[in-house]
Scaffold this motif. Structure first.
Motif, mmCIF file in Angstrom:
data_model
loop_
_atom_site.group_PDB
_atom_site.id
_atom_site.type_symbol
_atom_site.label_atom_id
_atom_site.label_comp_id
_atom_site.label_asym_id
_atom_site.label_seq_id
_atom_site.Cartn_x
_atom_site.Cartn_y
_atom_site.Cartn_z
ATOM 1 N N TYR A 38 -32.318 29.694 65.268
ATOM 2 C CA TYR A 38 -33.629 29.977 65.869
ATOM 3 C C TYR A 38 -33.841 31.484 65.944
ATOM 4 O O TYR A 38 -32.894 32.257 65.920
ATOM 5 C CB TYR A 38 -33.768 29.343 67.256
ATOM 6 N N TYR A 69 -39.105 30.653 71.474
ATOM 7 C CA TYR A 69 -38.019 30.389 70.548
ATOM 8 C C TYR A 69 -38.526 29.520 69.395
ATOM 9 O O TYR A 69 -39.101 28.453 69.620
ATOM 10 C CB TYR A 69 -36.867 29.684 71.266
ATOM 11 N N HIS A 70 -38.284 29.985 68.165
ATOM 12 C CA HIS A 70 -38.717 29.255 66.977
ATOM 13 C C HIS A 70 -37.498 28.712 66.233
ATOM 14 O O HIS A 70 -36.761 29.474 65.597
ATOM 15 C CB HIS A 70 -39.525 30.167 66.048
ATOM 16 N N ASN A 103 -35.352 26.791 63.272
ATOM 17 C CA ASN A 103 -35.523 26.572 61.838
ATOM 18 C C ASN A 103 -35.594 25.070 61.552
ATOM 19 O O ASN A 103 -35.539 24.232 62.475
ATOM 20 C CB ASN A 103 -34.406 27.251 61.037
ATOM 21 N N ARG A 136 -34.924 21.969 64.134
ATOM 22 C CA ARG A 136 -36.052 21.078 64.442
ATOM 23 C C ARG A 136 -35.684 19.622 64.172
ATOM 24 O O ARG A 136 -36.071 18.719 64.927
ATOM 25 C CB ARG A 136 -37.283 21.473 63.630
ATOM 26 N N GLY A 140 -40.775 26.536 73.194
ATOM 27 C CA GLY A 140 -40.786 26.466 71.741
ATOM 28 C C GLY A 140 -39.899 25.383 71.167
ATOM 29 O O GLY A 140 -40.064 25.006 70.010
#
Length: 255
Positions: A32, A43-44, A46, A50, A146
């Motif tokens: 992330y 927070y993103h 990957n 996910r 996120g």
């Protein structure tokens, strides 16, 4: 569905695309990135993380216990509108929110929630893997904004608090709903709500020992005759058709 082991469910869902050993033992942080948007840390994850979150949501988070009468956030068929509509017949309203909500839900609280609110989780060896499951759903020792798993976990974390506050409101003729960190309590008169701020704060303290607290700047008590907005939805007293039909709230407009 028939209860199965965590690995059986994981392999059935991913069909070899992702490795169960990596899910159980791989590093989380490289999967992330952290960005700041309007003073909020987001927070993103990957694609791999996910996918792990989708698996955890499907077989764990969606089965965690929560107070279905109170919680209107992050649930199919519920919304801010349904949370507000429950207060349609009231004449006085207390609103507040929980300060720094997701970031205040610690890894320890997530772990205890998974352990204590998982009666219906269809994973036979779930309790053997709680410590690992906490890792991909937390970051920097808290529940991150996120991650797709954060909403459901947050709802379940507050289930004991929701239960006790609901009991108090039922005993005093008040109505309580919660939308994420936003708390709305209403009743037939202002007097019934004069002590509610202290009661809510006390219940948070009892359940979370100071880790979750009210945002004093967002706490307010309003009554009919003044401009009222609940969860961004406004009421125009004795003007809207929606008032005459018994549903006085509309999303910022008269119906």
């Amino acid at each position: 569905m028939t209860d199965k082991t965590l690995q059986t469910l994981f392999d059935a869902m991913h069909q070899g695309k992702y490795d169960f050993d990596d899910f159980m033992h791989g590093e989380i942080e490289p999967n992330y990135e952290v960005v700041t948007l309007r003073d909020r840390v987001v927070y993103h994850p990957n694609n791999k993380l996910r996918a792990y979150h989708k698996f955890i949501n499907t077989f764990i988070c969606n089965y965690l216990e929560l107070n279905e009468r109170i919680v209107h956030s992050y649930r199919k068929g519920f919304s801010a509108l349904t949370a507000v509509s429950a207060h349609a017949k009231s004449r006085a309203y207390f609103q507040t929110d929980i300060d720094n909500f997701f970031a205040s839900i610690t890894r320890t609280l997530v772990s205890s929630t998974l352990a204590n609110r998982s009666m219906h989780v269809p994973v036979t060896d779930f309790h053997d893997h709680i410590d690992r499951i906490v890792s991909p759903v937390t970051a920097a020792n808290s529940l991150p904004i996120g991650f797709a798993t954060s909403p459901s976990i947050s709802n379940s974390c507050l289930s004991g608090f929701d239960h006790d506050l609901e009991l108090h409101c039922q005993s005093t003729g008040l109505t309580y709903t919660r939308y994420s960190d936003d708390i709305v309590i209403s009743g037939g008169s202002r007097e019934r709500l004069l002590s509610i701020n202290a009661i809510v704060a006390d219940l948070l303290e009892r359940h979370f020992s100071g880790t979750l607290t009210l945002n004093a700047q967002k706490s307010k008590l309003t009554t009919i005759g003044r401009k009222i907005k609940l969860l961004g939805m406004g009421r125009r007293t004795l003007v809207c058709d929606s008032f005459r039909s018994g549903s006085p709230f509309a999303a910022g407009r008269c119906l």
